[in-house]
Design a protein around this motif. Sequence first.
Motif, PDB file in Angstrom:
ATOM      1  N   UNK A 146      82.616  36.260  73.543  1.00 42.82           N
ATOM      2  CA  UNK A 146      82.920  36.559  71.922  1.00 42.82           C
ATOM      3  C   UNK A 146      82.587  37.894  71.695  1.00 42.82           C
ATOM      4  N   UNK A 147      83.213  38.538  70.872  1.00 47.26           N
ATOM      5  CA  UNK A 147      82.975  39.815  70.712  1.00 47.26           C
ATOM      6  C   UNK A 147      83.261  40.195  69.055  1.00 47.26           C
ATOM      7  N   UNK A 148      82.289  40.666  68.479  1.00 48.92           N
ATOM      8  CA  UNK A 148      82.440  41.198  67.059  1.00 48.92           C
ATOM      9  C   UNK A 148      82.355  42.565  67.034  1.00 48.92           C
ATOM     10  N   UNK A 149      83.523  43.318  66.365  1.00 46.51           N
ATOM     11  CA  UNK A 149      83.636  44.576  66.207  1.00 46.51           C
ATOM     12  C   UNK A 149      83.209  44.775  64.764  1.00 46.51           C
ATOM     13  N   UNK A 150      81.829  45.329  64.590  1.00 48.03           N
ATOM     14  CA  UNK A 150      81.074  45.457  63.508  1.00 48.03           C
ATOM     15  C   UNK A 150      81.019  46.899  62.953  1.00 48.03           C
ATOM     16  N   UNK A 151      82.037  47.079  61.942  1.00 47.69           N
ATOM     17  CA  UNK A 151      81.979  48.264  61.236  1.00 47.69           C
ATOM     18  C   UNK A 151      80.763  48.500  60.279  1.00 47.69           C
ATOM     19  N   UNK A 152      79.864  49.288  60.801  1.00 48.99           N
ATOM     20  CA  UNK A 152      78.568  49.404  59.672  1.00 48.99           C
ATOM     21  C   UNK A 152      78.125  50.776  59.619  1.00 48.99           C
ATOM     22  N   UNK A 153      79.034  51.756  59.807  1.00 53.04           N
ATOM     23  CA  UNK A 153      78.668  53.283  59.258  1.00 53.04           C
ATOM     24  C   UNK A 153      79.875  53.899  59.136  1.00 53.04           C
ATOM     25  N   UNK A 154      79.708  55.037  58.597  1.00 56.34           N
ATOM     26  CA  UNK A 154      80.931  55.872  58.127  1.00 56.34           C
ATOM     27  C   UNK A 154      81.376  55.733  56.596  1.00 56.34           C
ATOM     28  N   UNK A 209      84.302  42.751  61.835  1.00 56.62           N
ATOM     29  CA  UNK A 209      83.384  42.399  60.657  1.00 56.62           C
ATOM     30  C   UNK A 209      83.368  43.782  59.889  1.00 56.62           C
ATOM     31  N   UNK A 210      83.838  43.825  58.615  1.00 56.04           N
ATOM     32  CA  UNK A 210      83.796  44.882  57.793  1.00 56.04           C
ATOM     33  C   UNK A 210      83.195  44.641  56.646  1.00 56.04           C
ATOM     34  N   UNK A 211      82.944  45.776  55.767  1.00 58.88           N
ATOM     35  CA  UNK A 211      82.424  45.799  54.207  1.00 58.88           C
ATOM     36  C   UNK A 211      83.459  46.098  53.409  1.00 58.88           C
ATOM     37  N   UNK A 212      84.186  45.429  52.483  1.00 54.85           N
ATOM     38  CA  UNK A 212      85.333  46.011  51.795  1.00 54.85           C
ATOM     39  C   UNK A 212      84.958  45.901  50.052  1.00 54.85           C
ATOM     40  N   UNK A 213      85.703  46.454  49.505  1.00 52.15           N
ATOM     41  CA  UNK A 213      85.607  46.516  48.073  1.00 52.15           C
ATOM     42  C   UNK A 213      86.177  45.212  47.484  1.00 52.15           C
ATOM     43  N   UNK A 214      85.431  44.323  46.715  1.00 47.82           N
ATOM     44  CA  UNK A 214      86.004  43.195  46.078  1.00 47.82           C
ATOM     45  C   UNK A 214      87.271  43.692  45.443  1.00 47.82           C
ATOM     46  N   UNK A 215      88.532  42.896  45.222  1.00 48.16           N
ATOM     47  CA  UNK A 215      89.487  43.413  44.403  1.00 48.16           C
ATOM     48  C   UNK A 215      89.510  42.953  43.132  1.00 48.16           C
ATOM     49  N   UNK A 216      88.691  41.936  42.701  1.00 47.59           N
ATOM     50  CA  UNK A 216      88.446  41.393  41.437  1.00 47.59           C
ATOM     51  C   UNK A 216      87.467  42.100  40.724  1.00 47.59           C
ATOM     52  N   UNK A 271      85.652  45.222  38.674  1.00 47.55           N
ATOM     53  CA  UNK A 271      85.918  46.688  38.233  1.00 47.55           C
ATOM     54  C   UNK A 271      84.615  47.563  38.967  1.00 47.55           C
ATOM     55  N   UNK A 272      85.076  48.687  39.558  1.00 43.41           N
ATOM     56  CA  UNK A 272      83.969  49.199  40.378  1.00 43.41           C
ATOM     57  C   UNK A 272      83.360  50.423  39.500  1.00 43.41           C
ATOM     58  N   UNK A 273      82.276  50.690  39.279  1.00 45.02           N
ATOM     59  CA  UNK A 273      81.527  51.628  38.568  1.00 45.02           C
ATOM     60  C   UNK A 273      80.394  52.206  39.546  1.00 45.02           C
ATOM     61  N   UNK A 274      80.253  53.460  39.497  1.00 43.66           N
ATOM     62  CA  UNK A 274      79.148  54.005  40.450  1.00 43.66           C
ATOM     63  C   UNK A 274      77.971  53.404  40.801  1.00 43.66           C
ATOM     64  N   UNK A 275      77.509  52.612  39.783  1.00 42.16           N
ATOM     65  CA  UNK A 275      76.140  51.954  40.011  1.00 42.16           C
ATOM     66  C   UNK A 275      76.201  50.497  40.077  1.00 42.16           C
ATOM     67  N   UNK A 276      77.594  50.034  40.404  1.00 38.54           N
ATOM     68  CA  UNK A 276      77.688  48.635  40.509  1.00 38.54           C
ATOM     69  C   UNK A 276      77.884  48.248  42.045  1.00 38.54           C
ATOM     70  N   UNK A 277      76.659  47.764  42.542  1.00 40.36           N
ATOM     71  CA  UNK A 277      76.512  47.502  43.974  1.00 40.36           C
ATOM     72  C   UNK A 277      77.227  46.210  44.416  1.00 40.36           C
ATOM     73  N   UNK A 278      77.711  45.381  43.086  1.00 37.76           N
ATOM     74  CA  UNK A 278      78.217  44.047  43.399  1.00 37.76           C
ATOM     75  C   UNK A 278      79.610  44.019  43.695  1.00 37.76           C
ATOM     76  N   UNK A 279      80.055  45.273  43.979  1.00 40.57           N
ATOM     77  CA  UNK A 279      81.646  45.238  44.232  1.00 40.57           C
ATOM     78  C   UNK A 279      82.051  45.176  45.523  1.00 40.57           C
ATOM     79  N   UNK A 280      80.932  45.161  46.692  1.00 39.73           N
ATOM     80  CA  UNK A 280      81.261  44.934  47.980  1.00 39.73           C
ATOM     81  C   UNK A 280      80.865  43.740  48.513  1.00 39.73           C
ATOM     82  N   UNK A 281      81.532  43.530  49.669  1.00 38.98           N
ATOM     83  CA  UNK A 281      81.271  42.282  50.223  1.00 38.98           C
ATOM     84  C   UNK A 281      81.742  42.507  51.957  1.00 38.98           C
ATOM     85  N   UNK A 282      81.024  41.513  52.514  1.00 36.97           N
ATOM     86  CA  UNK A 282      81.119  41.473  54.164  1.00 36.97           C
ATOM     87  C   UNK A 282      82.348  40.315  54.232  1.00 36.97           C
ATOM     88  N   UNK A 283      83.328  40.921  55.383  1.00 35.51           N
ATOM     89  CA  UNK A 283      84.542  40.084  55.767  1.00 35.51           C
ATOM     90  C   UNK A 283      84.668  40.030  57.088  1.00 35.51           C
TER      91      UNK A 283
END
Length: 439
Positions: A181-189, A216-223, A225-237
Amino acid sequence: MNRKWVCNLLADFSHPPWTKSLDRVVYMSIGKGGEEQIPFHAYVQPNDTCTVKAHHNATFWSFSRFPEEIQLHILAMCPASTLFQLMHTSSKLRIEASKQFWANPNVYFYVLEKWLMDKAYQGDTLWDVSFLAQVQNVEVGYSLDIDERIYRQQNGRVEIESNLADIFWASLKDRIPNVKRVILNQHSGTRKMGDVLLAMQLLVEASPPGVECSILITEEKQTSESTPWNTDTFQRCLIQPKEQGVWEKRKPGKFRETVLPPPKKFEGPVGRFMELLYQFGWKIPPQRSGLLLLMVEALDRHHFDMGQHEPFSCPFSSCTAYFSNGGEWTIHAAEKHYHDWEKLPEYLPNSSAGTDLRERIQALDRKRREVREQFQKIRDAWRTSHEARRREMKYSMIEQLANDPSWETEEKGEKHWVWEEFLRAVSIVKVGIWSSVML
Ligand SMILES: [Zn+2]
Protein backbone atom coordinates in the motif's frame (compact mmCIF):
# COMPACT_ATOMS: atom_id res chain seq x y z
CA MET A 1 1.91 27.58 10.32
CA ASN A 2 -0.51 27.97 7.44
CA ARG A 3 -4.17 27.90 8.53
CA LYS A 4 -4.94 25.13 6.05
CA TRP A 5 -3.04 22.64 8.23
CA VAL A 6 -5.17 23.21 11.32
CA CYS A 7 -7.29 20.22 10.30
CA ASN A 8 -4.14 18.12 10.80
CA LEU A 9 -3.56 19.54 14.27
CA LEU A 10 -7.11 18.60 15.24
CA ALA A 11 -6.41 15.04 14.10
CA ASP A 12 -3.12 14.94 16.05
CA PHE A 13 -4.66 15.80 19.39
CA SER A 14 -5.94 13.33 21.92
CA HIS A 15 -9.50 14.25 22.82
CA PRO A 16 -11.44 13.18 25.94
CA PRO A 17 -11.62 10.60 27.35
CA TRP A 18 -7.84 10.73 27.39
CA THR A 19 -6.26 7.28 27.34
CA LYS A 20 -2.63 8.02 26.53
CA SER A 21 0.00 9.12 29.01
CA LEU A 22 1.35 12.67 28.79
CA ASP A 23 4.92 11.37 28.99
CA ARG A 24 4.66 9.77 25.53
CA VAL A 25 6.96 10.79 22.68
CA VAL A 26 5.24 12.91 20.01
CA TYR A 27 6.93 14.21 16.87
CA MET A 28 5.13 16.82 14.80
CA SER A 29 6.62 18.77 11.95
CA ILE A 30 5.11 22.17 11.29
CA GLY A 31 6.94 22.28 7.94
CA LYS A 32 5.25 19.02 6.94
CA GLY A 33 1.66 20.06 7.50
CA GLY A 34 1.58 19.64 11.28
CA GLU A 35 0.89 15.90 11.14
CA GLU A 36 2.03 13.65 13.95
CA GLN A 37 4.85 11.26 13.10
CA ILE A 38 6.15 8.54 15.40
CA PRO A 39 9.89 7.78 15.48
CA PHE A 40 10.53 4.05 15.15
CA HIS A 41 12.17 3.74 18.58
CA ALA A 42 9.01 5.14 20.22
CA TYR A 43 6.74 2.97 18.06
CA VAL A 44 8.34 -0.22 19.38
CA GLN A 45 8.88 1.04 22.93
CA PRO A 46 6.78 -1.03 25.38
CA ASN A 47 4.57 1.03 27.66
CA ASP A 48 3.60 0.08 31.21
CA THR A 49 0.53 -1.86 30.19
CA CYS A 50 1.99 -4.08 27.50
CA THR A 51 5.34 -5.20 28.89
CA VAL A 52 5.79 -8.86 28.23
CA LYS A 53 9.39 -8.97 29.35
CA ALA A 54 8.81 -8.99 33.10
CA HIS A 55 6.51 -11.99 33.03
CA HIS A 56 7.85 -13.42 29.83
CA ASN A 57 8.46 -17.01 30.95
CA ALA A 58 5.19 -17.56 32.79
CA THR A 59 3.16 -15.80 30.12
CA PHE A 60 4.81 -17.66 27.32
CA TRP A 61 4.36 -21.00 29.08
CA SER A 62 0.57 -20.41 29.31
CA PHE A 63 0.43 -18.97 25.84
CA SER A 64 2.23 -21.90 24.22
CA ARG A 65 -0.41 -24.32 25.57
CA PHE A 66 -3.16 -22.67 23.57
CA PRO A 67 -4.13 -24.20 20.20
CA GLU A 68 -2.29 -22.59 17.28
CA GLU A 69 -5.43 -20.89 16.02
CA ILE A 70 -5.93 -19.13 19.37
CA GLN A 71 -2.24 -18.18 19.50
CA LEU A 72 -2.55 -16.48 16.12
CA HIS A 73 -5.71 -14.72 17.24
CA ILE A 74 -3.94 -13.38 20.35
CA LEU A 75 -0.95 -12.27 18.32
CA ALA A 76 -3.23 -10.33 15.97
CA MET A 77 -4.37 -8.26 18.96
CA CYS A 78 -0.88 -7.53 20.30
CA PRO A 79 0.52 -3.99 20.07
CA ALA A 80 3.52 -3.34 17.84
CA SER A 81 5.86 -3.17 20.84
CA THR A 82 4.92 -6.71 21.95
CA LEU A 83 5.22 -8.12 18.42
CA PHE A 84 8.62 -6.45 18.08
CA GLN A 85 9.80 -8.02 21.33
CA LEU A 86 8.56 -11.46 20.25
CA MET A 87 10.37 -11.07 16.92
CA HIS A 88 13.60 -10.74 18.89
CA THR A 89 13.00 -13.05 21.85
CA SER A 90 10.82 -15.97 20.77
CA SER A 91 12.17 -18.49 18.29
CA LYS A 92 8.71 -20.17 18.13
CA LEU A 93 6.73 -17.02 17.42
CA ARG A 94 9.30 -15.00 15.53
CA ILE A 95 7.92 -15.69 12.05
CA GLU A 96 4.25 -15.14 12.89
CA ALA A 97 4.99 -12.04 15.04
CA SER A 98 7.04 -10.59 12.20
CA LYS A 99 4.20 -11.20 9.73
CA GLN A 100 1.74 -9.42 12.00
CA PHE A 101 4.16 -6.58 12.75
CA TRP A 102 4.74 -5.61 9.14
CA ALA A 103 1.20 -6.28 7.90
CA ASN A 104 -0.61 -3.79 10.17
CA PRO A 105 -2.77 -1.91 7.62
CA ASN A 106 -2.96 1.20 9.80
CA VAL A 107 0.78 1.83 10.03
CA TYR A 108 2.69 3.52 7.24
CA PHE A 109 6.45 4.08 7.10
CA TYR A 110 7.55 7.45 5.81
CA VAL A 111 9.85 8.26 2.89
CA LEU A 112 10.24 11.36 0.76
CA GLU A 113 9.03 11.66 -2.82
CA LYS A 114 12.22 13.50 -3.77
CA TRP A 115 14.32 10.53 -2.65
CA LEU A 116 12.33 8.16 -4.88
CA MET A 117 12.41 10.57 -7.83
CA ASP A 118 16.21 10.76 -7.47
CA LYS A 119 16.50 6.94 -7.82
CA ALA A 120 16.53 6.21 -4.06
CA TYR A 121 20.27 6.01 -3.53
CA GLN A 122 21.32 5.02 0.01
CA GLY A 123 23.47 8.11 0.15
CA ASP A 124 20.54 10.46 -0.50
CA THR A 125 18.61 9.60 2.64
CA LEU A 126 19.28 9.67 6.37
CA TRP A 127 17.10 6.59 7.00
CA ASP A 128 18.35 3.02 7.33
CA VAL A 129 17.55 1.76 3.85
CA SER A 130 17.93 -1.94 4.75
CA PHE A 131 15.01 -1.54 7.18
CA LEU A 132 12.70 -0.56 4.33
CA ALA A 133 13.08 -4.00 2.73
CA GLN A 134 10.53 -5.36 5.26
CA VAL A 135 8.03 -2.55 4.95
CA GLN A 136 4.60 -3.15 3.34
CA ASN A 137 2.86 0.20 3.81
CA VAL A 138 4.58 3.38 2.65
CA GLU A 139 3.63 6.99 3.10
CA VAL A 140 5.36 9.21 0.56
CA GLY A 141 5.78 12.82 1.69
CA TYR A 142 4.73 14.71 -1.43
CA SER A 143 5.72 18.37 -1.66
CA LEU A 144 3.92 20.69 -4.06
CA ASP A 145 7.05 22.77 -4.36
CA ILE A 146 9.04 20.09 -6.15
CA ASP A 147 6.35 18.41 -8.19
CA GLU A 148 6.96 20.72 -11.13
CA ARG A 149 9.51 18.09 -12.03
CA ILE A 150 6.74 15.53 -12.51
CA TYR A 151 4.28 17.38 -14.64
CA ARG A 152 4.17 20.17 -17.16
CA GLN A 153 1.38 22.18 -18.68
CA GLN A 154 1.22 22.33 -22.44
CA ASN A 155 -1.57 23.91 -24.47
CA GLY A 156 -3.82 23.89 -21.44
CA ARG A 157 -3.19 20.20 -20.78
CA VAL A 158 -1.32 18.65 -17.86
CA GLU A 159 1.21 16.01 -18.85
CA ILE A 160 3.20 13.82 -16.56
CA GLU A 161 6.91 13.19 -17.08
CA SER A 162 6.42 9.46 -17.60
CA ASN A 163 10.14 8.88 -17.27
CA LEU A 164 10.08 10.28 -13.73
CA ALA A 165 6.97 8.29 -12.86
CA ASP A 166 8.79 5.13 -13.99
CA ILE A 167 11.84 6.06 -11.90
CA PHE A 168 9.59 6.75 -8.92
CA TRP A 169 7.91 3.32 -9.04
CA ALA A 170 11.08 1.41 -9.97
CA SER A 171 12.92 3.00 -7.02
CA LEU A 172 10.06 2.23 -4.69
CA LYS A 173 9.81 -1.43 -5.78
CA ASP A 174 13.57 -1.81 -5.61
CA ARG A 175 14.02 -0.41 -2.10
CA ILE A 176 10.69 -1.60 -0.69
CA PRO A 177 10.07 -4.89 -2.53
CA ASN A 178 7.29 -6.02 -0.16
CA VAL A 179 5.24 -2.86 -0.70
CA LYS A 180 1.49 -3.42 -0.77
CA ARG A 181 0.00 0.00 0.00
CA VAL A 182 1.20 3.51 -0.84
CA ILE A 183 -0.23 6.84 0.27
CA LEU A 184 0.99 9.95 -1.53
CA ASN A 185 0.58 12.50 1.24
CA GLN A 186 0.61 16.09 0.07
CA HIS A 187 1.51 17.99 3.19
CA SER A 188 3.60 20.95 2.23
CA GLY A 189 3.72 23.72 -0.32
CA THR A 190 1.34 26.55 -0.94
CA ARG A 191 0.54 26.28 -4.64
CA LYS A 192 -3.00 25.70 -5.93
CA MET A 193 -4.26 22.13 -5.81
CA GLY A 194 -6.11 21.68 -9.15
CA ASP A 195 -3.36 20.63 -11.58
CA VAL A 196 -1.26 19.20 -8.79
CA LEU A 197 -3.99 16.73 -7.92
CA LEU A 198 -4.15 15.73 -11.56
CA ALA A 199 -0.40 15.11 -11.56
CA MET A 200 -0.72 12.98 -8.42
CA GLN A 201 -3.50 10.98 -10.07
CA LEU A 202 -1.32 10.37 -13.12
CA LEU A 203 1.41 9.12 -10.79
CA VAL A 204 -1.05 6.75 -9.11
CA GLU A 205 -2.21 5.46 -12.50
CA ALA A 206 1.40 4.56 -13.29
CA SER A 207 1.64 2.37 -10.15
CA PRO A 208 2.61 -1.29 -10.65
CA PRO A 209 0.03 -4.07 -10.30
CA GLY A 210 -0.48 -5.39 -6.79
CA VAL A 211 0.17 -2.03 -5.15
CA GLU A 212 -2.86 -0.27 -3.69
CA CYS A 213 -2.23 3.44 -4.06
CA SER A 214 -4.11 6.45 -2.73
CA ILE A 215 -3.72 10.20 -2.42
CA LEU A 216 -4.10 12.28 0.73
CA ILE A 217 -4.63 16.00 0.26
CA THR A 218 -5.88 19.03 2.15
CA GLU A 219 -8.61 20.83 0.27
CA GLU A 220 -10.92 23.73 0.81
CA LYS A 221 -14.46 22.70 1.72
CA GLN A 222 -16.78 23.72 -1.05
CA THR A 223 -19.71 24.47 1.20
CA SER A 224 -18.08 26.98 3.55
CA GLU A 225 -17.36 30.57 2.86
CA SER A 226 -13.69 31.19 3.32
CA THR A 227 -12.41 34.12 5.32
CA PRO A 228 -8.74 34.72 6.13
CA TRP A 229 -9.18 33.60 9.76
CA ASN A 230 -11.63 30.80 9.25
CA THR A 231 -9.57 27.64 9.70
CA ASP A 232 -12.69 25.53 9.52
CA THR A 233 -12.76 25.72 5.73
CA PHE A 234 -10.10 23.05 5.09
CA GLN A 235 -10.38 19.28 5.32
CA ARG A 236 -8.29 16.18 4.67
CA CYS A 237 -9.43 13.91 1.82
CA LEU A 238 -8.35 10.44 0.79
CA ILE A 239 -8.68 9.83 -2.94
CA GLN A 240 -8.49 6.34 -4.45
CA PRO A 241 -8.93 4.99 -7.97
CA LYS A 242 -11.90 2.73 -8.52
CA GLU A 243 -12.83 1.57 -12.01
CA GLN A 244 -11.24 3.04 -15.09
CA GLY A 245 -11.14 6.81 -14.70
CA VAL A 246 -13.34 6.88 -11.58
CA TRP A 247 -11.94 8.24 -8.32
CA GLU A 248 -13.50 7.85 -4.90
CA LYS A 249 -13.05 10.64 -2.41
CA ARG A 250 -13.63 10.13 1.30
CA LYS A 251 -12.60 11.20 4.77
CA PRO A 252 -9.34 9.47 5.81
CA GLY A 253 -9.51 6.82 8.53
CA LYS A 254 -8.77 7.93 12.07
CA PHE A 255 -6.35 5.19 12.91
CA ARG A 256 -3.54 5.63 10.41
CA GLU A 257 -0.15 6.13 12.06
CA THR A 258 2.94 7.46 10.32
CA VAL A 259 6.20 5.97 11.55
CA LEU A 260 9.61 7.44 10.74
CA PRO A 261 12.08 4.66 9.87
CA PRO A 262 15.17 4.36 12.07
CA PRO A 263 18.12 6.54 10.99
CA LYS A 264 21.19 5.04 9.35
CA LYS A 265 24.35 4.50 11.43
CA PHE A 266 26.31 7.75 11.44
CA GLU A 267 29.95 6.69 11.33
CA GLY A 268 33.28 8.26 10.37
CA PRO A 269 33.86 11.96 9.55
CA VAL A 270 30.83 12.05 7.23
CA GLY A 271 28.63 10.47 9.89
CA ARG A 272 29.80 12.93 12.58
CA PHE A 273 28.73 15.83 10.38
CA MET A 274 25.53 14.29 8.96
CA GLU A 275 24.23 13.28 12.37
CA LEU A 276 24.05 16.99 13.15
CA LEU A 277 21.92 17.53 10.05
CA TYR A 278 19.69 14.65 11.17
CA GLN A 279 19.33 16.17 14.64
CA PHE A 280 18.50 19.63 13.32
CA GLY A 281 16.29 18.47 10.46
CA TRP A 282 14.47 15.40 11.73
CA LYS A 283 14.80 15.16 15.47
CA ILE A 284 14.94 18.30 17.58
CA PRO A 285 12.38 20.56 15.78
CA PRO A 286 9.62 17.89 15.50
CA GLN A 287 10.18 16.94 19.15
CA ARG A 288 9.84 20.58 20.14
CA SER A 289 6.60 20.95 18.13
CA GLY A 290 5.34 17.65 19.56
CA LEU A 291 5.81 19.05 23.07
CA LEU A 292 3.55 21.97 22.12
CA LEU A 293 0.76 19.47 21.34
CA LEU A 294 1.29 17.85 24.74
CA MET A 295 1.20 21.28 26.45
CA VAL A 296 -2.25 22.00 25.01
CA GLU A 297 -3.43 18.58 26.18
CA ALA A 298 -1.86 19.04 29.65
CA LEU A 299 -3.82 22.23 30.30
CA ASP A 300 -7.09 20.61 29.21
CA ARG A 301 -6.48 17.53 31.36
CA HIS A 302 -5.47 19.66 34.36
CA HIS A 303 -9.04 21.01 34.41
CA PHE A 304 -11.11 18.11 33.10
CA ASP A 305 -9.31 14.77 33.51
CA MET A 306 -9.50 12.19 36.35
CA GLY A 307 -12.92 13.33 37.58
CA GLN A 308 -11.98 17.03 37.70
CA HIS A 309 -14.43 19.57 36.34
CA GLU A 310 -12.97 23.05 36.58
CA PRO A 311 -14.07 25.40 33.78
CA PHE A 312 -11.42 27.96 32.86
CA SER A 313 -10.73 30.96 30.64
CA CYS A 314 -8.44 31.00 27.64
CA PRO A 315 -4.90 31.75 28.90
CA PHE A 316 -4.11 33.99 25.89
CA SER A 317 -4.54 37.50 27.27
CA SER A 318 -6.33 38.96 24.24
CA CYS A 319 -8.95 36.18 24.15
CA THR A 320 -12.24 35.99 26.06
CA ALA A 321 -13.09 32.32 25.37
CA TYR A 322 -14.31 30.21 28.31
CA PHE A 323 -14.22 26.41 28.45
CA SER A 324 -16.92 24.49 30.32
CA ASN A 325 -16.08 20.99 29.12
CA GLY A 326 -13.03 18.84 28.47
CA GLY A 327 -11.69 19.06 24.91
CA GLU A 328 -13.07 22.56 24.18
CA TRP A 329 -9.75 24.26 24.93
CA THR A 330 -7.85 21.79 22.73
CA ILE A 331 -10.01 22.55 19.68
CA HIS A 332 -9.91 26.28 20.44
CA ALA A 333 -6.09 26.26 20.77
CA ALA A 334 -5.76 24.59 17.37
CA GLU A 335 -8.30 26.74 15.57
CA LYS A 336 -7.71 30.18 17.09
CA HIS A 337 -4.15 30.23 18.43
CA TYR A 338 -2.23 27.93 16.03
CA HIS A 339 -0.03 30.87 15.01
CA ASP A 340 0.89 31.74 18.59
CA TRP A 341 1.85 28.43 20.15
CA GLU A 342 5.32 29.53 21.22
CA LYS A 343 3.63 31.17 24.23
CA LEU A 344 2.20 27.83 25.45
CA PRO A 345 5.04 27.03 27.93
CA GLU A 346 3.94 30.12 29.92
CA TYR A 347 0.49 28.58 30.39
CA LEU A 348 1.55 25.17 31.65
CA PRO A 349 -0.28 24.20 34.84
CA ASN A 350 1.54 24.04 38.18
CA SER A 351 1.15 20.31 38.45
CA SER A 352 3.48 17.33 38.14
CA ALA A 353 2.46 17.00 34.47
CA GLY A 354 3.32 20.68 33.93
CA THR A 355 6.67 20.23 35.70
CA ASP A 356 7.48 17.14 33.62
CA LEU A 357 6.80 19.03 30.39
CA ARG A 358 8.92 22.00 31.53
CA GLU A 359 11.76 19.57 32.24
CA ARG A 360 11.35 17.97 28.81
CA ILE A 361 11.57 21.41 27.17
CA GLN A 362 14.73 22.19 29.15
CA ALA A 363 16.27 18.80 28.27
CA LEU A 364 15.56 19.42 24.60
CA ASP A 365 17.09 22.92 24.82
CA ARG A 366 20.19 21.35 26.40
CA LYS A 367 20.36 18.80 23.59
CA ARG A 368 20.04 21.57 21.02
CA ARG A 369 22.88 23.53 22.63
CA GLU A 370 25.03 20.40 22.76
CA VAL A 371 24.48 19.62 19.06
CA ARG A 372 25.09 23.26 18.15
CA GLU A 373 28.41 23.17 20.05
CA GLN A 374 29.43 20.04 18.14
CA PHE A 375 28.59 21.83 14.91
CA GLN A 376 30.56 24.91 15.98
CA LYS A 377 33.59 22.70 16.71
CA ILE A 378 33.48 21.24 13.19
CA ARG A 379 32.97 24.67 11.63
CA ASP A 380 35.75 26.30 13.69
CA ALA A 381 38.14 23.44 12.96
CA TRP A 382 37.62 24.08 9.26
CA ARG A 383 37.76 27.85 9.40
CA THR A 384 40.86 28.11 11.60
CA SER A 385 42.85 25.35 9.94
CA HIS A 386 45.70 26.03 7.56
CA GLU A 387 45.46 24.86 3.99
CA ALA A 388 47.20 21.48 4.52
CA ARG A 389 44.88 20.54 7.39
CA ARG A 390 41.83 21.52 5.35
CA ARG A 391 43.05 19.29 2.53
CA GLU A 392 43.30 16.40 4.99
CA MET A 393 39.76 17.02 6.28
CA LYS A 394 38.41 17.22 2.77
CA TYR A 395 40.26 14.07 1.72
CA SER A 396 38.90 12.05 4.65
CA MET A 397 35.32 13.06 3.84
CA ILE A 398 35.54 12.65 0.08
CA GLU A 399 37.22 9.26 0.51
CA GLN A 400 34.47 8.04 2.83
CA LEU A 401 31.78 9.35 0.47
CA ALA A 402 33.41 7.41 -2.37
CA ASN A 403 33.84 4.10 -0.51
CA ASP A 404 31.12 3.89 2.13
CA PRO A 405 28.03 2.21 0.55
CA SER A 406 25.72 4.04 2.95
CA TRP A 407 26.62 7.32 1.20
CA GLU A 408 26.51 6.07 -2.37
CA THR A 409 24.75 8.42 -4.79
CA GLU A 410 24.84 9.58 -8.41
CA GLU A 411 27.17 12.54 -7.95
CA LYS A 412 30.69 11.74 -6.84
CA GLY A 413 33.65 13.56 -5.28
CA GLU A 414 33.25 17.30 -4.82
CA LYS A 415 29.82 17.14 -6.47
CA HIS A 416 28.44 14.79 -3.80
CA TRP A 417 25.61 16.66 -2.06
CA VAL A 418 27.02 15.88 1.38
CA TRP A 419 30.29 17.63 0.57
CA GLU A 420 28.34 20.60 -0.86
CA GLU A 421 26.23 20.65 2.32
CA PHE A 422 29.41 20.62 4.40
CA LEU A 423 30.77 23.64 2.52
CA ARG A 424 27.46 25.46 3.01
CA ALA A 425 27.56 24.67 6.73
CA VAL A 426 31.08 25.96 7.32
CA SER A 427 30.72 29.02 5.10
CA ILE A 428 30.49 32.46 6.68
CA VAL A 429 27.21 33.21 4.92
CA LYS A 430 24.55 31.20 6.73
CA VAL A 431 22.21 29.42 4.34
CA GLY A 432 19.47 26.79 4.46
CA ILE A 433 19.10 24.79 7.64
CA TRP A 434 22.42 26.15 8.93
CA SER A 435 20.98 29.63 9.41
CA SER A 436 18.53 28.27 11.99
CA VAL A 437 21.16 26.10 13.67
CA MET A 438 23.07 29.15 14.84
CA LEU A 439 20.09 31.06 16.26
ZN1 LIG B 1 -8.31 31.88 23.09
